[in-house]
Design an enzyme around this catalytic site. Sequence first.
Site, PDB file in Angstrom:
ATOM      1  N   GLU A  89      11.735  -2.122   4.966  1.00  0.00           N
ATOM      2  CA  GLU A  89      12.024  -0.803   4.407  1.00  0.00           C
ATOM      3  C   GLU A  89      12.894   0.075   5.307  1.00  0.00           C
ATOM      4  O   GLU A  89      12.880  -0.032   6.525  1.00  0.00           O
ATOM      5  CB  GLU A  89      10.719  -0.056   4.127  1.00  0.00           C
ATOM      6  CG  GLU A  89       9.960   0.315   5.386  1.00  0.00           C
ATOM      7  CD  GLU A  89       8.588   0.899   5.089  1.00  0.00           C
ATOM      8  OE1 GLU A  89       8.500   1.844   4.303  1.00  0.00           O
ATOM      9  OE2 GLU A  89       7.611   0.394   5.663  1.00  0.00           O
ATOM     10  N   GLU A 122       0.337  -1.581   5.743  1.00  0.00           N
ATOM     11  CA  GLU A 122       1.397  -0.982   6.577  1.00  0.00           C
ATOM     12  C   GLU A 122       1.155   0.488   6.855  1.00  0.00           C
ATOM     13  O   GLU A 122       1.382   0.978   7.962  1.00  0.00           O
ATOM     14  CB  GLU A 122       2.764  -1.168   5.901  1.00  0.00           C
ATOM     15  CG  GLU A 122       3.944  -0.812   6.807  1.00  0.00           C
ATOM     16  CD  GLU A 122       4.287   0.661   6.895  1.00  0.00           C
ATOM     17  OE1 GLU A 122       4.953   1.061   7.870  1.00  0.00           O
ATOM     18  OE2 GLU A 122       3.910   1.445   6.014  1.00  0.00           O
ATOM     19  N   ASP A 182       0.834  -1.211   0.000  1.00  0.00           N
ATOM     20  CA  ASP A 182       0.000   0.000   0.000  1.00  0.00           C
ATOM     21  C   ASP A 182       0.865   1.256   0.000  1.00  0.00           C
ATOM     22  O   ASP A 182       2.040   1.217   0.382  1.00  0.00           O
ATOM     23  CB  ASP A 182      -0.976   0.007   1.193  1.00  0.00           C
ATOM     24  CG  ASP A 182      -0.291  -0.129   2.549  1.00  0.00           C
ATOM     25  OD1 ASP A 182       0.768  -0.789   2.641  1.00  0.00           O
ATOM     26  OD2 ASP A 182      -0.805   0.444   3.526  1.00  0.00           O
ATOM     27  N   HIS A 221       6.010   9.999   1.390  1.00  0.00           N
ATOM     28  CA  HIS A 221       4.750  10.652   1.803  1.00  0.00           C
ATOM     29  C   HIS A 221       4.652  12.092   1.301  1.00  0.00           C
ATOM     30  O   HIS A 221       3.727  12.808   1.659  1.00  0.00           O
ATOM     31  CB  HIS A 221       4.562  10.640   3.336  1.00  0.00           C
ATOM     32  CG  HIS A 221       4.445   9.269   3.933  1.00  0.00           C
ATOM     33  ND1 HIS A 221       3.797   9.018   5.117  1.00  0.00           N
ATOM     34  CD2 HIS A 221       4.879   8.061   3.500  1.00  0.00           C
ATOM     35  CE1 HIS A 221       3.855   7.716   5.398  1.00  0.00           C
ATOM     36  NE2 HIS A 221       4.509   7.127   4.419  1.00  0.00           N
TER      37      HIS A 221
HETATM   38  C1  LIG Z   1       1.643   3.811  14.288  1.00  0.00           C
HETATM   39  S1  LIG Z   1       0.937   2.973  13.034  1.00  0.00           S
HETATM   40  C2  LIG Z   1       1.294   4.015  11.676  1.00  0.00           C
HETATM   41  C3  LIG Z   1       2.431   3.554  10.894  1.00  0.00           C
HETATM   42  C4  LIG Z   1       3.005   4.630  10.031  1.00  0.00           C
HETATM   43  N1  LIG Z   1       3.969   4.017   9.150  1.00  0.00           N
HETATM   44  C5  LIG Z   1       4.469   4.687   8.103  1.00  0.00           C
HETATM   45  O1  LIG Z   1       4.383   5.866   7.903  1.00  0.00           O
HETATM   46  C6  LIG Z   1       3.621   5.697  10.907  1.00  0.00           C
HETATM   47  O2  LIG Z   1       2.909   6.679  11.191  1.00  0.00           O
HETATM   48  O3  LIG Z   1       4.771   5.619  11.331  1.00  0.00           O
HETATM   49 ZN   LIG Z   2       6.733   2.377   3.927  1.00  0.00          ZN
HETATM   50 ZN   LIG Z   3       5.047   5.139   4.384  1.00  0.00          ZN
END
Ligand SMILES: CSCC[C@H](NC=O)C(=O)O
Ligand SMILES: [Zn+2]
Ligand SMILES: [Zn+2]
Length: 408
Positions: free
Chosen positions: A175, A147, A82, A373
């Site tokens: 990752e 994820e 995702d 992101h």
């Molecule tokens: C705490 S669950 C969310 C997971 C998310 N992972 C990637 O960005 C993050 O915010 O780190």
């Molecule tokens: Zn990732």
């Molecule tokens: Zn991410």
Amino acid sequence: MTSKGPEEEHPSVTLFRQYLRIRTVQPKPDYGAAVAFFEERARQLGLGCQKVEVAPGYVVTVLTWPGTNPALSSILLNSHTDVVPVFKEHWSHDPFEAFKDSEGYIYARGAQDMKCVSIQYLEAVRRLKVEGHRFPRTIHMTFVPDEEVGGHQGMELFVQRPEFQALRAGFALDEGIANPTDAFTVFYSERSPWWVRVTSTGRPGHGSLFIEDTAAEKLHKVVSSILAFREKEWQRLQSNPHLKEGAVTSVNLTKLEGGVAYNVVPATMSASFDFRVAPDVDFKAFEEQLQSWCQAAGEGVTLEFAQKWMHPQVTPTDDSNPWWAAFSRVCKDMNLSLEPEIMPAATDSRFIRAVGVPALGFSPLNRTPVLLHDHDERLHEAVFLRGVDIYTRLLPALASVPALPSDS
Ligand SMILES: CSCC[C@H](NC=O)C(=O)O
Ligand SMILES: [Zn+2]
Ligand SMILES: [Zn+2]
């Protein structure tokens, strides 16, 4: 390996761009198309393929290249399928078109996080297989959903299943994050996400009056305490050049809720915080600290957790860890300089480490701005291809680590 002109694109790049066009974007990812894509890869590469539905509609696809010695534990190459949503209007190109510019930059959501890594694993395995290699340890590639929204319908469930046990993973790669310099970042631990909502209750009334003991004034005290803590951690990070972001605890105020009208003092207000707790923190003492900030603000202030990870693990980065020894030896041989760090965010590695499998977070992306992101997420095709080269060296070393006491 060098990048080529558009008329003769490297087939690994073409495959990468095909995968980038699959819209596995939260909150409604097309997981069906991704699973079909990996099934087809398994067919083409002659790999075993297993689909494990960990929750309705949430399938983990496992591609397997058996080793020559089934008594040994396996290597797990994990990637999530995702990707996070986009603000399309801020992109120079359609984020799901995988546009490649004249310099070789591929623009797409997931170009860095982490569709590149999925294809780099697959292409490294393809190359090694074509060259006729076999290694003692089995290599499993897991392609997991969910994820980006916490992994609760993905890796968190998968590690509890018999199918995961049956993989007999001895070591995992997952990752990392790109590095803008010549060096490569590698993550050996993660901060623990604690998502906390503080709710304050107090006396309501007419907005024109000096009402005492309001929800807002007590919430304000808690917010001040937490933001003062934030400042302290920020200063600690700033004043010590040896500390990296993941080594201190971060917090952000991410939501404020409450109130119904300008002239009505509300009886309830709340503030939500995204804490990322460093692995060396005493969790019990830290939770008590949070409680005491609430108590100090007055009566009727409580907190609840929407997310509270309690099992931080550290994968050793010294030669006591044979997996690290193999990993770092290859990097040394390839003249890659490594920067070991604690992951500031949360990845599926936390679930893998929590069930006792050592894991490193590594995306072989150097000389690349950190755009996960972000708008205009992109990756240069030459960096992508260099990553395939790197896995092509790493996999033989990892899959040939001699038998360990933990294998029996
Ligand atoms: C705490 S669950 C969310 C997971 C998310 N992972 C990637 O960005 C993050 O915010 O780190
Ligand atoms: Zn990732
Ligand atoms: Zn991410």
